[in-house]
Design an enzyme around this catalytic site. Structure first.
Site, PDB file in Angstrom:
ATOM      1  N   ASP A  34       0.828  -1.238   0.061  1.00 39.98           N
ATOM      2  CA  ASP A  34      -0.151  -0.057  -0.137  1.00 39.98           C
ATOM      3  C   ASP A  34       0.843   1.261   0.070  1.00 39.98           C
ATOM      4  OD1 ASP A  34      -2.691   1.385   0.346  1.00 39.98           O
ATOM      5  OD2 ASP A  34      -1.514   2.137   2.197  1.00 39.98           O
ATOM      6  N   TYR A  93       2.565   9.865  -0.103  1.00 41.90           N
ATOM      7  CA  TYR A  93       3.632   9.528   0.435  1.00 41.90           C
ATOM      8  C   TYR A  93       4.874   9.732  -0.172  1.00 41.90           C
ATOM      9  CZ  TYR A  93       0.042   6.426   2.772  1.00 41.90           C
ATOM     10  OH  TYR A  93      -1.196   5.943   3.373  1.00 41.90           O
ATOM     11  N   ILE A 110       8.854  -6.686   9.715  1.00 40.69           N
ATOM     12  CA  ILE A 110       8.065  -7.036   8.742  1.00 40.69           C
ATOM     13  C   ILE A 110       8.149  -8.473   8.632  1.00 40.69           C
ATOM     14  CG2 ILE A 110       8.265  -6.950   6.099  1.00 40.69           C
ATOM     15  CD1 ILE A 110       9.994  -4.511   6.333  1.00 40.69           C
TER      16      ILE A 110
HETATM   17  N1  LIG Z   1      -5.166   6.225   4.163  1.00 40.85           N
HETATM   18  C1  LIG Z   1      -4.932   7.072   5.283  1.00 40.85           C
HETATM   19  O1  LIG Z   1      -5.074   7.919   5.417  1.00 40.85           O
HETATM   20  C2  LIG Z   1      -4.025   6.122   6.156  1.00 40.85           C
HETATM   21  C3  LIG Z   1      -3.281   7.014   7.207  1.00 40.85           C
HETATM   22  C4  LIG Z   1      -2.377   6.446   8.002  1.00 40.85           C
HETATM   23  C5  LIG Z   1      -1.797   5.096   7.424  1.00 40.85           C
HETATM   24  N2  LIG Z   1      -2.083   4.608   6.068  1.00 40.85           N
HETATM   25  C6  LIG Z   1      -1.775   3.309   5.450  1.00 40.85           C
HETATM   26  O2  LIG Z   1      -1.550   2.340   6.634  1.00 40.85           O
HETATM   27  C7  LIG Z   1      -0.417   1.826   6.807  1.00 40.85           C
HETATM   28  C8  LIG Z   1      -0.146   1.411   8.453  1.00 40.85           C
HETATM   29  O3  LIG Z   1      -0.224   2.423   9.183  1.00 40.85           O
HETATM   30  P1  LIG Z   1       0.946   3.180  10.140  1.00 40.85           P
HETATM   31  O4  LIG Z   1       2.085   2.560   9.497  1.00 40.85           O
HETATM   32  O5  LIG Z   1       0.761   4.613   9.894  1.00 40.85           O
HETATM   33  O6  LIG Z   1       0.873   2.717  11.375  1.00 40.85           O
HETATM   34  P2  LIG Z   1       1.154   1.162  11.976  1.00 40.85           P
HETATM   35  O7  LIG Z   1       1.267  -0.115  10.941  1.00 40.85           O
HETATM   36  O8  LIG Z   1      -0.003   1.106  13.302  1.00 40.85           O
HETATM   37  O9  LIG Z   1       2.411   1.390  13.045  1.00 40.85           O
HETATM   38  C9  LIG Z   1       3.485   1.488  12.496  1.00 40.85           C
HETATM   39  C10 LIG Z   1       4.571   1.408  13.454  1.00 40.85           C
HETATM   40  O10 LIG Z   1       4.698   0.369  14.392  1.00 40.85           O
HETATM   41  C11 LIG Z   1       5.691  -0.181  14.321  1.00 40.85           C
HETATM   42  N3  LIG Z   1       5.919  -1.427  14.051  1.00 40.85           N
HETATM   43  C12 LIG Z   1       5.424  -2.202  12.825  1.00 40.85           C
HETATM   44  N4  LIG Z   1       5.299  -3.534  13.320  1.00 40.85           N
HETATM   45  C13 LIG Z   1       5.805  -3.906  14.218  1.00 40.85           C
HETATM   46  C14 LIG Z   1       5.801  -4.800  15.256  1.00 40.85           C
HETATM   47  N5  LIG Z   1       5.538  -6.166  14.734  1.00 40.85           N
HETATM   48  N6  LIG Z   1       6.388  -4.848  16.360  1.00 40.85           N
HETATM   49  C15 LIG Z   1       6.639  -3.464  16.902  1.00 40.85           C
HETATM   50  N7  LIG Z   1       6.260  -2.284  16.319  1.00 40.85           N
HETATM   51  C16 LIG Z   1       5.746  -2.496  14.820  1.00 40.85           C
HETATM   52  C17 LIG Z   1       6.502   0.534  13.282  1.00 40.85           C
HETATM   53  O11 LIG Z   1       7.982   0.750  13.549  1.00 40.85           O
HETATM   54  P3  LIG Z   1       9.390   0.023  12.868  1.00 40.85           P
HETATM   55  O12 LIG Z   1       9.286   0.801  11.480  1.00 40.85           O
HETATM   56  O13 LIG Z   1      10.323   0.144  13.668  1.00 40.85           O
HETATM   57  O14 LIG Z   1       8.755  -1.504  12.546  1.00 40.85           O
HETATM   58  C18 LIG Z   1       5.992   1.900  13.025  1.00 40.85           C
HETATM   59  O15 LIG Z   1       6.403   2.804  14.190  1.00 40.85           O
HETATM   60  C19 LIG Z   1       0.463   2.843   6.536  1.00 40.85           C
HETATM   61  O16 LIG Z   1       1.823   2.302   6.274  1.00 40.85           O
HETATM   62  C20 LIG Z   1      -0.235   3.245   5.188  1.00 40.85           C
HETATM   63  O17 LIG Z   1       0.060   2.300   4.116  1.00 40.85           O
HETATM   64  C21 LIG Z   1      -3.229   5.121   5.697  1.00 40.85           C
END
Ligand SMILES: NC(=O)c1ccc[n+]([C@@H]2O[C@H](COP(=O)([O-])OP(=O)(O)OC[C@H]3O[C@@H](n4cnc5c(N)ncnc54)[C@H](OP(=O)(O)O)[C@@H]3O)[C@@H](O)[C@H]2O)c1
Length: 280
Positions: A43, A48, A231
């Protein structure tokens, strides 16, 4: 990879990788490594500013284009650009995407949705979606769409389960794709004692338990990460099943509370903001 069937019969993997806030270098790395370890859903978004890097990561992985479910989003300032879809495909280095969203209910979002419908008819988007269109926005769109969307991408996690929205989604078979699935790095969600307890039972980390909860809720989940160990962990969630009783215990954590509160003033800013697209 486990998949869900969309309302147009397309199959989508239940777990993918998100690339929000990843620099181009990190996005390229995360996408390449994720695909090499078995991910098949990615995604990204115009906003981004890493679409070229995502495209490079896909090529470098060696995984065939047709095996990847690639999702991206048009940003509001692109909704009236008649070339927005072609320019998005060009940046990604592909001739179709598997899922194309409009990112926000800002600006001329109906023009944006019409672009999605056109792209769908032309085979440039194999499915279409709306992002952040809860409440009055999906209610208005519902009266205007010619093609119902396959996906909605919204904030969702055990503290905020989108109960109200889900009733509308069921009517049309629209799938929910969760953003902030792990709380966007906020530790209070991951540190809930219940996830540690269940993690111990299944030999999983709290994050893996949360992600499994998403898939058992019927959500497609796209945790973001630039850490290769995370990941790997985030993909490794389909070999255990939470019981109904455990799902009911997790349901009790629901506070109906978002992390992210968008205002109307922000929607106006979103419509005015132009992503500084990567040139190479
Ligand atoms: N449509 C929208 O408006 C919108 C808004 C926000 C997000 N999104 C999409 O949703 C995706 C996910 O949201 P997000 O990335 O903001 O938040 P998230 O997935 O809830 O959290 C990401 C955070 O969690 C950590 N993390 C990931 N895997 C982990 C694990 N197994 N254990 C511990 N910590 C972990 C990551 O750090 P590390 O890098 O250190 O692993 C990062 O700091 C985005 O990447 C994007 O594609 C869409």
């Amino acid at each position: 990879m486990e998949t869900v069937k969309l309302n147009n019969n397309l199959e989508c993997p239940v777990v993918g990788i998100g690339t929000f806030m990843l620099s181009p270098a990190d996005a390229e790395n995360s996408v390449r490594e994720a695909l090499k370890m078995g991910y098949r859903l990615i995604d990204t978004a115009n906003a981004y500013v890493n679409e070229r890097a995502v495209g490079r990561g896909m090529k470098a992985s060696g995984v065939k284009r047709e095996e990847v479910f690639l999702s991206t989003k048009l940003w509001p300032s692109e909704y009236e650009n008649p070339n927005a879809v072609d320019e998005t495909l060009e940046r990604l280095g592909v001739d179709y995407v598997d899922l194309l969203y409009i990112h926000q209910p800002a600006g001329n979002w109906l023009a944006g949705y019409r672009q999605l419908e056109k792209a769908y008819r032309e085979g440039k988007a194999r499915s279409i979606g709306i992002s952040n269109f809860e409440g009055k926005y999906i209610a208005e769109l519902e009266t205007k769409w010619e093609i119902a969307p396959q996906f909605i991408q919204v904030e969702a996690h055990p503290y905020f389960t989108q109960k109200e929205l889900r009733a509308t989604l069921e009517k049309y078979g629209i799938r929910l794709m969760s953003w902030y699935p792990l709380g966007h790095g906020d530790k209070s969600l991951i540190n809930e004692p219940l996830f540690a307890e269940l993690g111990k039972k299944y030999g999983k980390t709290p994050a893996q338990v949360i992600l499994r909860w998403h898939t058992q809720m019927g959500f497609v989940v796209i945790p973001g990460s630039k850490n290769v160990d995370h990941i790997r962990d985030n993909l490794n969630i389909l070999d255990f099943t939470l019981t109904d009783e455990e799902m009911a215990r997790i349901a009790k954590l629901d506070k109906n509370e978002r992390y992210y509160h968008r205002t109307d003033a922000q929607l106006v800013q979103f419509a005015a903001w132009k992503p500084g697209f990567e040139t190479k």
